[in-house]
Write a protein that holds these residues in place. Structure first.
Motif, PDB file in Angstrom:
ATOM      1  N   LEU A 100       0.827  -1.212   0.000  1.00 38.56           N
ATOM      2  CA  LEU A 100       0.000   0.000   0.000  1.00 38.56           C
ATOM      3  C   LEU A 100       0.860   1.259   0.000  1.00 38.56           C
ATOM      4  CD1 LEU A 100      -2.836  -0.898   2.547  1.00 38.56           C
ATOM      5  CD2 LEU A 100      -2.891  -1.060   0.054  1.00 38.56           C
ATOM      6  N   MET A 101       0.388   2.237  -0.749  1.00 38.22           N
ATOM      7  CA  MET A 101       1.039   3.540  -0.806  1.00 38.22           C
ATOM      8  C   MET A 101       0.354   4.500   0.178  1.00 38.22           C
ATOM      9  SD  MET A 101       3.582   3.474  -2.985  1.00 38.22           S
ATOM     10  CE  MET A 101       3.980   1.834  -2.377  1.00 38.22           C
ATOM     11  N   PRO A 102       0.963   5.667   0.439  1.00 40.52           N
ATOM     12  CA  PRO A 102       0.383   6.606   1.422  1.00 40.52           C
ATOM     13  C   PRO A 102      -1.091   6.922   1.199  1.00 40.52           C
ATOM     14  CG  PRO A 102       2.592   7.309   0.863  1.00 40.52           C
ATOM     15  CD  PRO A 102       2.279   6.139  -0.034  1.00 40.52           C
ATOM     16  N   LYS A 103      -1.474   7.130  -0.083  1.00 42.24           N
ATOM     17  CA  LYS A 103      -2.882   7.444  -0.379  1.00 42.24           C
ATOM     18  C   LYS A 103      -3.796   6.311   0.060  1.00 42.24           C
ATOM     19  CE  LYS A 103      -4.334   6.920  -4.629  1.00 42.24           C
ATOM     20  NZ  LYS A 103      -5.500   5.991  -4.553  1.00 42.24           N
ATOM     21  N   ASP A 104      -3.383   5.068  -0.192  1.00 44.91           N
ATOM     22  CA  ASP A 104      -4.186   3.900   0.180  1.00 44.91           C
ATOM     23  C   ASP A 104      -4.311   3.797   1.696  1.00 44.91           C
ATOM     24  OD1 ASP A 104      -4.195   3.002  -2.582  1.00 44.91           O
ATOM     25  OD2 ASP A 104      -2.132   2.367  -2.252  1.00 44.91           O
ATOM     26  N   ILE A 105      -3.198   4.037   2.378  1.00 44.34           N
ATOM     27  CA  ILE A 105      -3.177   3.955   3.839  1.00 44.34           C
ATOM     28  C   ILE A 105      -4.082   5.022   4.447  1.00 44.34           C
ATOM     29  CG2 ILE A 105      -1.710   4.285   5.883  1.00 44.34           C
ATOM     30  CD1 ILE A 105       0.591   3.069   4.117  1.00 44.34           C
ATOM     31  N   GLU A 434      -9.151   2.255  -9.584  1.00 49.96           N
ATOM     32  CA  GLU A 434      -7.944   2.686  -8.878  1.00 49.96           C
ATOM     33  C   GLU A 434      -6.788   2.946  -9.839  1.00 49.96           C
ATOM     34  OE1 GLU A 434      -7.523   0.289  -4.947  1.00 49.96           O
ATOM     35  OE2 GLU A 434      -8.681  -0.946  -6.325  1.00 49.96           O
ATOM     36  N   VAL A 435      -6.658   2.096 -10.860  1.00 48.38           N
ATOM     37  CA  VAL A 435      -5.584   2.271 -11.837  1.00 48.38           C
ATOM     38  C   VAL A 435      -5.885   3.473 -12.728  1.00 48.38           C
ATOM     39  CG1 VAL A 435      -4.197   1.121 -13.607  1.00 48.38           C
ATOM     40  CG2 VAL A 435      -5.254  -0.228 -11.782  1.00 48.38           C
ATOM     41  N   GLU A 436      -7.140   3.594 -13.136  1.00 50.49           N
ATOM     42  CA  GLU A 436      -7.533   4.741 -13.965  1.00 50.49           C
ATOM     43  C   GLU A 436      -7.332   6.052 -13.209  1.00 50.49           C
ATOM     44  OE1 GLU A 436     -10.970   2.181 -16.358  1.00 50.49           O
ATOM     45  OE2 GLU A 436     -11.544   3.694 -14.881  1.00 50.49           O
ATOM     46  N   ASP A 437      -7.678   6.045 -11.949  1.00 54.40           N
ATOM     47  CA  ASP A 437      -7.529   7.244 -11.124  1.00 54.40           C
ATOM     48  C   ASP A 437      -6.061   7.661 -11.037  1.00 54.40           C
ATOM     49  OD1 ASP A 437      -8.674   9.229  -9.258  1.00 54.40           O
ATOM     50  OD2 ASP A 437      -7.481   8.168  -7.764  1.00 54.40           O
ATOM     51  N   VAL A 486       2.104   4.979 -12.043  1.00 57.76           N
ATOM     52  CA  VAL A 486       1.062   4.213 -11.347  1.00 57.76           C
ATOM     53  C   VAL A 486       1.647   3.504 -10.129  1.00 57.76           C
ATOM     54  CG1 VAL A 486      -0.559   2.283 -11.522  1.00 57.76           C
ATOM     55  CG2 VAL A 486      -0.371   3.926 -13.398  1.00 57.76           C
ATOM     56  N   LYS A 487       2.832   2.930 -10.275  1.00 51.20           N
ATOM     57  CA  LYS A 487       3.487   2.255  -9.153  1.00 51.20           C
ATOM     58  C   LYS A 487       3.702   3.205  -7.982  1.00 51.20           C
ATOM     59  CE  LYS A 487       6.158  -1.113 -11.862  1.00 51.20           C
ATOM     60  NZ  LYS A 487       7.531  -1.555 -12.204  1.00 51.20           N
ATOM     61  N   SER A 488       3.983   4.460  -8.280  1.00 53.45           N
ATOM     62  CA  SER A 488       4.280   5.424  -7.213  1.00 53.45           C
ATOM     63  C   SER A 488       3.021   5.977  -6.552  1.00 53.45           C
ATOM     64  CB  SER A 488       5.107   6.595  -7.768  1.00 53.45           C
ATOM     65  OG  SER A 488       4.334   7.394  -8.657  1.00 53.45           O
ATOM     66  N   VAL A 489       1.905   5.932  -7.281  1.00 51.39           N
ATOM     67  CA  VAL A 489       0.654   6.516  -6.764  1.00 51.39           C
ATOM     68  C   VAL A 489      -0.186   5.494  -6.007  1.00 51.39           C
ATOM     69  CG1 VAL A 489      -1.542   7.586  -7.441  1.00 51.39           C
ATOM     70  CG2 VAL A 489       0.593   8.318  -8.507  1.00 51.39           C
ATOM     71  N   THR A 490      -0.191   4.279  -6.499  1.00 55.40           N
ATOM     72  CA  THR A 490      -0.973   3.229  -5.836  1.00 55.40           C
ATOM     73  C   THR A 490      -0.084   1.999  -5.656  1.00 55.40           C
ATOM     74  OG1 THR A 490      -3.088   2.052  -5.871  1.00 55.40           O
ATOM     75  CG2 THR A 490      -1.944   2.279  -7.976  1.00 55.40           C
ATOM     76  N   PRO A 492       2.088  -1.098  -6.157  1.00 57.85           N
ATOM     77  CA  PRO A 492       2.832  -1.439  -7.376  1.00 57.85           C
ATOM     78  C   PRO A 492       2.250  -2.595  -8.183  1.00 57.85           C
ATOM     79  CG  PRO A 492       4.340  -1.033  -5.567  1.00 57.85           C
ATOM     80  CD  PRO A 492       2.961  -1.024  -4.978  1.00 57.85           C
ATOM     81  N   TYR A 493       1.599  -3.568  -7.518  1.00 68.49           N
ATOM     82  CA  TYR A 493       1.089  -4.715  -8.262  1.00 68.49           C
ATOM     83  C   TYR A 493      -0.064  -4.345  -9.191  1.00 68.49           C
ATOM     84  CZ  TYR A 493      -2.813  -4.922  -4.927  1.00 68.49           C
ATOM     85  OH  TYR A 493      -3.916  -4.623  -4.160  1.00 68.49           O
ATOM     86  N   LYS A 494      -0.582  -3.129  -9.060  1.00 70.77           N
ATOM     87  CA  LYS A 494      -1.725  -2.714  -9.870  1.00 70.77           C
ATOM     88  C   LYS A 494      -1.326  -2.069 -11.198  1.00 70.77           C
ATOM     89  CE  LYS A 494      -4.525  -1.889  -5.726  1.00 70.77           C
ATOM     90  NZ  LYS A 494      -5.245  -0.898  -4.913  1.00 70.77           N
ATOM     91  N   TYR A 495      -0.043  -1.867 -11.413  1.00 70.01           N
ATOM     92  CA  TYR A 495       0.346  -1.103 -12.601  1.00 70.01           C
ATOM     93  C   TYR A 495      -0.021  -1.841 -13.896  1.00 70.01           C
ATOM     94  CZ  TYR A 495       4.469  -3.783 -14.165  1.00 70.01           C
ATOM     95  OH  TYR A 495       5.291  -4.753 -14.691  1.00 70.01           O
ATOM     96  N   PRO A 496      -0.333  -1.088 -14.963  1.00 74.57           N
ATOM     97  CA  PRO A 496      -0.695  -1.731 -16.232  1.00 74.57           C
ATOM     98  C   PRO A 496       0.536  -2.300 -16.938  1.00 74.57           C
ATOM     99  CG  PRO A 496      -0.711   0.654 -16.468  1.00 74.57           C
ATOM    100  CD  PRO A 496      -0.472   0.370 -15.013  1.00 74.57           C
ATOM    101  N   ARG A 497       0.547  -3.602 -17.139  1.00 78.08           N
ATOM    102  CA  ARG A 497       1.689  -4.231 -17.814  1.00 78.08           C
ATOM    103  C   ARG A 497       1.654  -3.970 -19.323  1.00 78.08           C
ATOM    104  NH1 ARG A 497       4.613  -7.767 -14.624  1.00 78.08           N
ATOM    105  NH2 ARG A 497       3.765  -7.989 -12.530  1.00 78.08           N
ATOM    106  N   GLU A 498       0.483  -3.613 -19.824  1.00 80.00           N
ATOM    107  CA  GLU A 498       0.370  -3.193 -21.222  1.00 80.00           C
ATOM    108  C   GLU A 498      -0.373  -1.872 -21.282  1.00 80.00           C
ATOM    109  OE1 GLU A 498      -1.322  -6.002 -23.892  1.00 80.00           O
ATOM    110  OE2 GLU A 498       0.119  -7.594 -23.425  1.00 80.00           O
TER     111      GLU A 498
END
Length: 531
Positions: A100-105, A434-437, A486-490, A492-498
């Protein structure tokens, strides 16, 4: 089996199921190893005494029954001790992934009204970044090191008694508050009471995992996820087994060698982990003769994995299906015939059905929504502070899982897909919102849509369709930049691989993005590539 008793007694605290195994002072509870090869062992008696000391320390710090305690710890003994101590007090565990990133926490802490945080020393900066924005948080405990503004775990337990009277909680008192992603809006706080563990033990631990006392069990889930509550914590320790814990990255050779070294009897890991291990060369050199029960959950298993593990290790990998909101709902239980590709059958004692839009069971062979009757004991008690989303999760008396399936003539369920836009990748549940945001927070992005794209290893991956403010800016370098953003905002496992840059997105007449069209196009594209 249909008469399986899943209802807990009126007063019940799940920790008592663990502590009954502490009567034998030598009985092993945890076997731990990290990437560097350092090892530790803990007995049930030690976990009992340490969690009693922590419980006393928490009470001294002002934590009491009903308080929410956020726990952000990796695969270390402090996770087990902290969960046990918080539950003993009658407080509520808010499991939180170390990803979890700060925003998620901050969202979780403010939404739930978290009072205390127990965190790993490498993660405290993320909490420090937002702690002043959450007025309810006033207690900060750090494990594994010292941090300014935090009280160390060792200091909290220092001088505390090894005796503690477990709170006589009611079975319907809240025990866990797990957050799970939704297709729209912020993550939902899933409410589970102590009675959840009672029902879960009867089904998942005994009939699916087949955990027997004195087994060595390796369930690879990480603390912070509902699956960790499921298997490494309550299924293993509640059964009196020894849990093997590996604090390291997944690497197939390493996993296979650890299975051999620790003579693991029961293995529970993700389909992705099984798939990668099954492709490893030289499987015949590993001696896994002690391995008796192998299970998997998160996404459908393919036949290749089942056949490979049967050929080399003489075990049948059995599928299971459940959610953060419930327990093991459908599975191939011990002793059942395996139909490769099938989810298995609805579990005993639960009321599961495939229903239509009117809430009626559909005929055999017809696709419908997998649903759970609201009378099922292990079903969640609602989403915290969110009556609208709680109500929307039900169709009459049925809770909708969001997945669709069909039932064959033998009562086996076959997964057909998500009825919404949730993405399940390598066992992780990811909400597209969450990824779109995260993506639209980047200055180059005008609009985007995120969907699941089929993947042979991960089941699905996150794919983003992006409309740029400046179409001429499209480049491989920008793809990498957006992924890192995306990794830095939310998490890391949520980032778009494509990422695919597009000029427009399919929408309804009211302007809503039709992710279903994008999903179907991705499915067709990937299918064409394999032909």
């Amino acid at each position: 089996m249909a008469e399986l008793q899943l209802h807990a007694p009126e007063y019940y605290n799940m920790v008592n199921d663990i502590e009954r195994h502490a009567k034998d002072p030598s009985k092993l509870a945890l076997l731990w190893e990290n990437e560097e090869g350092k090892t530790k062992q803990f007995t049930y008696s030690e976990l009992c005494r340490l969690s009693n000391r922590l419980a006393n320390g928490l009470v001294e710090l002002g934590i009491s029954k009903g308080d929410k305690v956020m726990i952000i710890l990796p695969r270390i003994e402090h996770a087990y001790i902290s969960y046990m101590a918080v539950l003993k007090i009658g407080a509520i565990v808010l499991p939180s992934s170390e990803m979890l990133m700060p925003k998620d926490i901050l969202y979780r802490a403010t939404h739930a009204g978290v009072k205390a945080v127990i965190a790993y020393h490498e993660l405290t900066e993320r909490i420090d970044e937002v702690r002043s924005d959450c007025r309810t948080m006033d207690t900060f405990i750090v494990c594994g090191g010292e941090r300014e503004g935090w009280i160390s775990f060792d200091k909290v337990i220092e001088g505390q008694s090894e005796e503690f009277k477990v709170e006589n909680t009611r079975a319907d008192d809240i025990a866990f508050l797990n957050y799970t992603s939704g297709t729209t809006g912020n993550p939902k706080g899933v409410i589970h009471t102590h009675s959840w563990a009672y029902a879960h033990q009867a089904i998942a631990a005994k009939l699916w995992l087949d955990v027997q006392e004195n087994d060595v069990v390796w369930a690879t889930a990480s603390p912070g996820w509902a699956k960790w509550n499921w298997s490494p914590f309550i299924s293993v320790l509640g059964s009196g087994a020894a849990g093997f814990v590996y604090m390291g990255r997944f690497e197939p050779k390493k996993y296979l060698s650890l299975l051999e070294k620790y003579k693991v009897n029961v293995l529970c890991c993700t389909p992705t982990e099984y798939r990668i291990m099954a492709k490893e060369e030289g499987l015949e050199k590993y001696n896994l003769e002690h391995l008796r029960s192998t299970v998997s959950a998160g996404e459908p298993l393919n036949r290749e994995v089942i056949d490979t593990f049967k050929k080399y290790f003489n075990v049948t990998v059995r599928d299971g299906y459940g959610q953060t909101e419930n327990t093991l709902l459908i599975g191939t239980l011990k002793g059942m015939e395996v139909k490769p590709g099938s989810m298995g059958k609805p579990t005993p004692g639960n009321r599961i059905a495939i229903i239509d839009e009117e809430g009626n069971p559909v005929p055999c062979g017809q696709v419908g929504d997998i649903a759970v009757h609201r009378s099922v004991p292990a079903l969640f008690k609602g989403y915290l502070n969110d009556p609208e989303r709680t109500a929307a999760a039900f169709r009459g008396e049925w809770y909708l899982t969001g997945d669709q399936a069909r039932e064959d003539e033998d009562g086996y369920y076959w997964f057909e897909g998500r009825s919404d836009d949730i993405i399940i990748s390598s066992g992780y549940t990811i909400g597209p919102f969450e990824v779109e945001d995260a993506l639209v927070k980047h200055s180059a992005v005008k609009e985007c849509a995120v969907v699941a794209s089929p993947d042979p290893v991960r089941g699905s991956i996150v794919k983003a369709f992006v409309i740029l403010r400046d179409p001429n800016a499209a480049s491989d370098a920008l793809v990498k930049e957006l992924q890192e953003h995306v990794k830095s905002v939310t998490a890391p496992y949520k980032y778009p691989r494509e990422i695919e840059f597009v000029s427009d997105l399919p929408k309804t007449t009211s302007g809503k993005i039709r992710r279903v069209e994008l999903r179907q196009a991705e499915k067709a594209r990937k299918a064409a590539q394999t032909q």
